[in-house]
Design an enzyme around this catalytic site. Structure first.
Site, PDB file in Angstrom:
ATOM      1  N   THR A   1      51.762 -48.786  60.508  1.00  0.00           N
ATOM      2  CA  THR A   1      53.081 -49.378  60.736  1.00  0.00           C
ATOM      3  C   THR A   1      54.110 -48.700  59.841  1.00  0.00           C
ATOM      4  O   THR A   1      53.857 -48.459  58.666  1.00  0.00           O
ATOM      5  CB  THR A   1      53.069 -50.898  60.453  1.00  0.00           C
ATOM      6  OG1 THR A   1      52.186 -51.539  61.382  1.00  0.00           O
ATOM      7  CG2 THR A   1      54.454 -51.507  60.621  1.00  0.00           C
TER       8      THR A   1
ATOM      9  N   PHE B   1      57.723 -49.080  58.109  1.00  0.00           N
ATOM     10  CA  PHE B   1      58.691 -50.077  57.661  1.00  0.00           C
ATOM     11  C   PHE B   1      59.960 -49.369  57.210  1.00  0.00           C
ATOM     12  O   PHE B   1      59.903 -48.237  56.722  1.00  0.00           O
ATOM     13  CB  PHE B   1      58.148 -50.865  56.455  1.00  0.00           C
ATOM     14  CG  PHE B   1      56.945 -51.711  56.761  1.00  0.00           C
ATOM     15  CD1 PHE B   1      57.075 -53.067  57.028  1.00  0.00           C
ATOM     16  CD2 PHE B   1      55.670 -51.154  56.771  1.00  0.00           C
ATOM     17  CE1 PHE B   1      55.971 -53.851  57.302  1.00  0.00           C
ATOM     18  CE2 PHE B   1      54.552 -51.929  57.052  1.00  0.00           C
ATOM     19  CZ  PHE B   1      54.707 -53.289  57.316  1.00  0.00           C
TER      20      PHE B   1
END
Length: 285
Positions: A173, A175
């Site tokens: 992921t 961010f």
């Protein structure tokens, strides 16, 4: 001196919480129920920064953020990449064969289909991964498991029954770190990323012409997303990431050309590229 507060969406033990611990070990993570709450905490000054997921290598973009970020008035001042490792957990003393169902965020369930199918258990969608861990710890039902992080298992006193159960090892992921004020990374301080949003004029081939300057000036565009504005099919806003600093000669020319064909343009951030980016640079033949 008080600790810097960093807002995130989710419960303690969420992947956003882990990203904060890794990127800012001395900061105080501040859990928020929704993305809107997290962005509001930054805007109001309740939080100094925010750690917000923007895309995942398996699930794709985090749709809410692409709508909320441009309207928030906040700025990107950094980025962080987190390899996502899912753990299957349950209340202490539970055996794998006791489990009948598993709860987690819809993306986490989707990223762990293989083991769910193998165990023959029923997936149940929960608001977030860490929240599902907290819920099962409170219910103390040995027939229900959760998929969450190792940190969540530690926080809520759960046993990990199966480790690293994600289907794809590359599950990562990205961010973005948000702040109230823009803080451009200085030119020439290593690999930089410039993020901007724009809307093209309603002209034939406007997008093609607007983006042509990036090709002719040798600027690498690593992300381009489109989404509707206010639910209008004909009002499309674009979100883009490019390599470099706006004062770099090539990027400056490309932005100048883009502005000519755009009715709106705003730089959202100029920040250091995370070292993880080097792992997915394309190999030239």
């Amino acid at each position: 001196m008080s600790k810097m507060k960093i807002a995130f969406q989710g419960e303690p033990g969420a992947n956003s919480h882990i990203a904060i611990v890794e990127a800012y070990p001395d900061a105080e993570p501040m859990p928020c129920a929704t993305f809107e709450d997290a962005l509001s905490a930054i805007s109001s000054g309740e939080a100094d920064l925010g750690m917000i997921p923007i895309e995942n290598s398996v699930a794709g973009r985090v749709a809410d953020i692409h709508h909320l970020l441009p309207a928030s008035g906040l700025f990107i001042v950094g980025e962080w990449f987190l390899p996502v490792r899912h753990q299957l957990m349950a209340v202490k003393g539970t055996k794998l064969e006791d489990i009948k169902s598993v709860e987690s965020h819809v993306h986490a369930l989707g990223q762990c289909r293989r083991i769910i199918r193998k165990l023959g258990i029923k997936p149940i969608v929960h608001a977030d991964t860490a929240g599902s861990a907290r819920d099962i710890s409170e219910r103390k039902d040995k027939t229900v498991a959760a998929i969450a992080s190792r940190l969540a298992a530690k926080i809520y006193g759960l046993d990990i029954l199966a480790e690293d159960i994600e289907d794809e090892a590359h599950n990562t992921t990205r961010f973005v770190v948000l702040a109230r004020e823009p803080k451009w990374a200085p030119q020439g301080t290593g690999p930089l990323v410039t993020t901007f949003v724009f809307r093209v004029r309603n002209l034939p081939a406007a997008l093609y012409k607007a983006l042509g300057g990036f090709a002719t000036n040798g600027v690498n565009m690593t992300k381009l997303e489109s989404y509707m504005v206010d639910g209008n099919f004909f009002a499309t806003q674009f979100y883009a990431d490019v390599d470099g600093h706006p004062d770099d000669k090539g990027l400056a020319f490309a932005i100048e050309e883009l502005k000519f064909f755009s009715r709106e343009f705003r730089i959202v951030g100029v920040y250091p590229g995370h070292p993880f980016r080097a792992t997915f640079s394309e190999v030239q033949d």
